[in-house]
Design a protein around this motif. Sequence first.
Motif, PDB file in Angstrom:
ATOM      1  N   ASP A 285      29.083  10.937   7.138  1.00 49.22           N
ATOM      2  CA  ASP A 285      29.405   9.435   7.297  1.00 49.22           C
ATOM      3  C   ASP A 285      29.502   9.007   6.006  1.00 49.22           C
ATOM      4  OD1 ASP A 285      29.382   7.026   8.103  1.00 49.22           O
ATOM      5  OD2 ASP A 285      27.283   6.938   8.801  1.00 49.22           O
ATOM      6  N   PRO A 286      30.468   8.186   5.620  1.00 51.49           N
ATOM      7  CA  PRO A 286      30.492   7.780   4.292  1.00 51.49           C
ATOM      8  C   PRO A 286      29.464   6.627   4.013  1.00 51.49           C
ATOM      9  CG  PRO A 286      32.455   6.969   5.390  1.00 51.49           C
ATOM     10  CD  PRO A 286      31.641   8.021   6.281  1.00 51.49           C
TER      11      PRO A 286
ATOM     12  N   LEU B  44      39.330  -0.185   8.848  1.00 52.70           N
ATOM     13  CA  LEU B  44      37.837   0.312   8.548  1.00 52.70           C
ATOM     14  C   LEU B  44      38.299   1.696   7.997  1.00 52.70           C
ATOM     15  CD1 LEU B  44      35.780  -0.035  11.537  1.00 52.70           C
ATOM     16  CD2 LEU B  44      35.319  -1.056   9.431  1.00 52.70           C
TER      17      LEU B  44
ATOM     18  N   ILE C 227      17.636   4.871   7.149  1.00 47.37           N
ATOM     19  CA  ILE C 227      18.299   3.924   8.060  1.00 47.37           C
ATOM     20  C   ILE C 227      17.071   3.133   8.986  1.00 47.37           C
ATOM     21  CG2 ILE C 227      19.897   3.783  10.046  1.00 47.37           C
ATOM     22  CD1 ILE C 227      21.288   6.164   8.993  1.00 47.37           C
TER      23      ILE C 227
ATOM     24  N   ARG D 243      27.973  -0.607   8.573  1.00 46.30           N
ATOM     25  CA  ARG D 243      27.285  -0.456   9.978  1.00 46.30           C
ATOM     26  C   ARG D 243      27.361  -1.667  10.862  1.00 46.30           C
ATOM     27  NH1 ARG D 243      23.684   3.208  10.948  1.00 46.30           N
ATOM     28  NH2 ARG D 243      21.990   1.839  11.856  1.00 46.30           N
TER      29      ARG D 243
ATOM     30  N   LEU E 228      30.748  -1.262  12.474  1.00 47.74           N
ATOM     31  CA  LEU E 228      30.824  -0.263  13.282  1.00 47.74           C
ATOM     32  C   LEU E 228      30.097  -0.399  14.560  1.00 47.74           C
ATOM     33  CD1 LEU E 228      30.805   2.858  11.175  1.00 47.74           C
ATOM     34  CD2 LEU E 228      32.851   2.214  12.463  1.00 47.74           C
TER      35      LEU E 228
ATOM     36  N   LEU F  86      26.712  -0.670  14.743  1.00 51.18           N
ATOM     37  CA  LEU F  86      25.510  -0.046  14.561  1.00 51.18           C
ATOM     38  C   LEU F  86      24.303  -1.039  14.487  1.00 51.18           C
ATOM     39  CD1 LEU F  86      26.765   3.205  12.758  1.00 51.18           C
ATOM     40  CD2 LEU F  86      26.088   2.961  15.246  1.00 51.18           C
ATOM     41  N   ARG F  87      23.725  -1.458  15.295  1.00 47.59           N
ATOM     42  CA  ARG F  87      22.762  -2.563  14.969  1.00 47.59           C
ATOM     43  C   ARG F  87      21.132  -1.815  14.783  1.00 47.59           C
ATOM     44  NH1 ARG F  87      23.862  -7.812  18.518  1.00 47.59           N
ATOM     45  NH2 ARG F  87      26.025  -7.933  17.956  1.00 47.59           N
TER      46      ARG F  87
ATOM     47  N   ARG G  37      17.544  -0.767  15.240  1.00 47.39           N
ATOM     48  CA  ARG G  37      16.856  -0.841  16.475  1.00 47.39           C
ATOM     49  C   ARG G  37      15.200  -1.502  16.459  1.00 47.39           C
ATOM     50  NH1 ARG G  37      19.750   1.145  20.902  1.00 47.39           N
ATOM     51  NH2 ARG G  37      21.838   1.508  20.010  1.00 47.39           N
TER      52      ARG G  37
ATOM     53  N   THR H 149      20.489   7.570  19.642  1.00 44.70           N
ATOM     54  CA  THR H 149      19.555   6.573  19.347  1.00 44.70           C
ATOM     55  C   THR H 149      20.422   5.396  18.627  1.00 44.70           C
ATOM     56  OG1 THR H 149      18.745   7.615  17.293  1.00 44.70           O
ATOM     57  CG2 THR H 149      17.387   7.720  19.181  1.00 44.70           C
ATOM     58  N   GLY H 150      21.773   5.631  18.436  1.00 44.03           N
ATOM     59  CA  GLY H 150      22.595   4.702  17.855  1.00 44.03           C
ATOM     60  C   GLY H 150      22.480   4.262  16.175  1.00 44.03           C
ATOM     61  N   LEU H 151      21.852   5.385  15.836  1.00 46.84           N
ATOM     62  CA  LEU H 151      21.598   5.213  14.084  1.00 46.84           C
ATOM     63  C   LEU H 151      22.864   5.507  13.395  1.00 46.84           C
ATOM     64  CD1 LEU H 151      17.891   6.627  13.995  1.00 46.84           C
ATOM     65  CD2 LEU H 151      18.501   4.378  13.545  1.00 46.84           C
TER      66      LEU H 151
ATOM     67  N   SER I  74      27.202   6.858  13.494  1.00 41.53           N
ATOM     68  CA  SER I  74      28.470   6.975  13.860  1.00 41.53           C
ATOM     69  C   SER I  74      29.301   7.890  13.532  1.00 41.53           C
ATOM     70  CB  SER I  74      29.176   5.596  14.327  1.00 41.53           C
ATOM     71  OG  SER I  74      30.464   5.769  14.504  1.00 41.53           O
ATOM     72  N   PRO I  75      29.862   8.775  14.088  1.00 42.43           N
ATOM     73  CA  PRO I  75      30.845   9.624  13.226  1.00 42.43           C
ATOM     74  C   PRO I  75      32.405   9.218  13.416  1.00 42.43           C
ATOM     75  CG  PRO I  75      30.673  10.381  15.613  1.00 42.43           C
ATOM     76  CD  PRO I  75      29.676   9.163  15.381  1.00 42.43           C
ATOM     77  N   ALA I  76      32.381   7.803  13.640  1.00 40.58           N
ATOM     78  CA  ALA I  76      33.887   6.991  13.805  1.00 40.58           C
ATOM     79  C   ALA I  76      34.711   7.605  12.308  1.00 40.58           C
ATOM     80  CB  ALA I  76      33.636   5.909  13.871  1.00 40.58           C
ATOM     81  N   HIS I  77      34.146   7.361  11.253  1.00 38.56           N
ATOM     82  CA  HIS I  77      34.948   7.719  10.014  1.00 38.56           C
ATOM     83  C   HIS I  77      34.080   8.755   9.214  1.00 38.56           C
ATOM     84  CE1 HIS I  77      37.353   4.369  11.117  1.00 38.56           C
ATOM     85  NE2 HIS I  77      36.348   3.706  11.319  1.00 38.56           N
ATOM     86  N   LEU I  78      34.906   9.873   8.925  1.00 34.75           N
ATOM     87  CA  LEU I  78      34.292  10.782   8.290  1.00 34.75           C
ATOM     88  C   LEU I  78      34.845  11.305   7.113  1.00 34.75           C
ATOM     89  CD1 LEU I  78      33.789  13.572  11.402  1.00 34.75           C
ATOM     90  CD2 LEU I  78      31.995  12.381  10.192  1.00 34.75           C
ATOM     91  N   VAL I  79      33.935  11.637   5.986  1.00 38.67           N
ATOM     92  CA  VAL I  79      34.503  12.095   4.970  1.00 38.67           C
ATOM     93  C   VAL I  79      34.129  13.752   4.625  1.00 38.67           C
ATOM     94  CG1 VAL I  79      32.555  11.476   3.499  1.00 38.67           C
ATOM     95  CG2 VAL I  79      34.668  11.681   2.315  1.00 38.67           C
TER      96      VAL I  79
END
Lengths: 342, 184
Positions: free
Chosen positions: A150-151, A258, A311, A324, A327, A329-330, A332, B147-149, B151-156
């Motif tokens: 994940d960048p 994005l 994180i 974040r 995307l 991602l809040r 927690r 757990t929402g920490l 996301s794999p939406a954008h990968l490098v």
Amino acid sequence: MARIPQRCGSQATKLTHQAQHLHQERTKVMRGFGRQCRGQGHVFVKLVRHTEQQLLELGKPITALGHQAQQLLAQATALSDSTRKRWDEAFNAAMSSHAHIRKQSPQLTQGKKLCHAKLVNAYDLTIAPILKGKSNCPAQFGRKPGIASDPATGFIFANRVPEGNPYDANDVLPLLDKVQSALDRVSALPRLRVHSVAGDLGINDAALRQALHARGLLTIGIPKTVEPINPTPTPEEIHAILAEAGLQRQRTPYQVQLACACGYSRPVVESHIASLLARGAGQVRYKGLQGAVVQQGMTVMAHNGATLVRIRQQRLSKRAQKFRRLLGLRPRNINQINNQKN
Amino acid sequence: MRLLRYLQHWVSGTGLPLHVADFVPDTDPIRQWADTFPWTALVAAIEHRFAQRFPKRSPRGRAPIPVRVLLALELLKHEVGASDEAICHRFRTDFAVMDACGLQEYQAPRSQGHFVLPETLCEFRGRIDEVLMDELIAIQAAAAMETGLVSPAHLVIDTFPCEQGSQRVTDATTLYKAQKKPSN
């Protein structure tokens, strides 16, 4: 080879003598080779080639002797089944390595270029030079693991340690399959999906782009030239990107924005790799391909643990925090903060 | 999971047992790091795979060292950059490492040098194959996504060199090393 007749009985003294003679001759040649090169500070290519020719000449009877030794091993009654099987496996592996070396040696002695995956270790055929090695200078050899991360945060979703040193683009689809297998384990809704893939010029391959588009993935993050990717495309450019990929119905303009912002950035990737290198991923310490897989895998898991700590503690760069937010991602720990206030 | 029951053959001291967790503060980096792992799922995956690949043929013999301990030691080894010997030694003396390995109580005689021998760790590592390793990473990633920490939406995607050594790529060197090794 000399040990097999010794263990199989006293009838094969001829084979023992031949094997020992070969061993002595080889030692003589290699001793002379080392002596002439010692202290010179550089390698004499002619000398290397000459030594190779001598070794090739010497090694000619090895195949025939190997067959004899194998027959002898099959007939040996003094050995138990398990010992014979173990010896047979070790012997076959040694003969196969010898065949590999003999195949590439004549090319070098004739000054021809060696094939892509040249053999550097007779006991592990899966490692390869990771630089373009030449015969007159040392070259690093080892593995070239691939990572899909994940960048924004540096969390690594999948890694892969291939055999040898294959083309970088070949790593992409297997890595995405691994990410998909992780996604399949997630039961939370809404279902998470991969939207885009970024990478360096090494994975700029037309066939790969087509395969990624077929999976519904944007490839705007993979540069086509050395020019940097525009992080803020205009609406017309976004439209053109979607049309080119044929993903107008699958991806939204916001996702394209994005994806452009998450395009390949050397410093970002370097920071992920640096974290792995700091945990010892830069050097393979365990034996064989399986050892390398375990070492890299454990390093990735340890790195991911440290990333999750960062994180949770909100110790992220401004860029990562912004991504974040975008995307959705809040953090927690909102309730926790409120509890502290109250 | 009460690990102490399985560790009885090493942790065989007498007297009042010490509660390991009481000695490790919440802010300890190793504790925070260890709390991010979905240990139950990881251990279950390893036990399932090992049971497939190495079925137990006899109920006899000493109880094995818990997978939880060995996995945590292997991961910690990479996190703190220690050798097998060093991490096994720290497991004997360092409360944070004991806590990360899931050991709840500490009650051992002074004469006992190790809870886990480095050789055991090496053997455990040798049993892990590529399929299992991929599964472990997938479990960790899935837990983080759940757990929402992350996301794999954008990968490098990228590769990096991992060196095993360096040598002159001549066949003379290869052959020399190949022939030298069995004679050692």
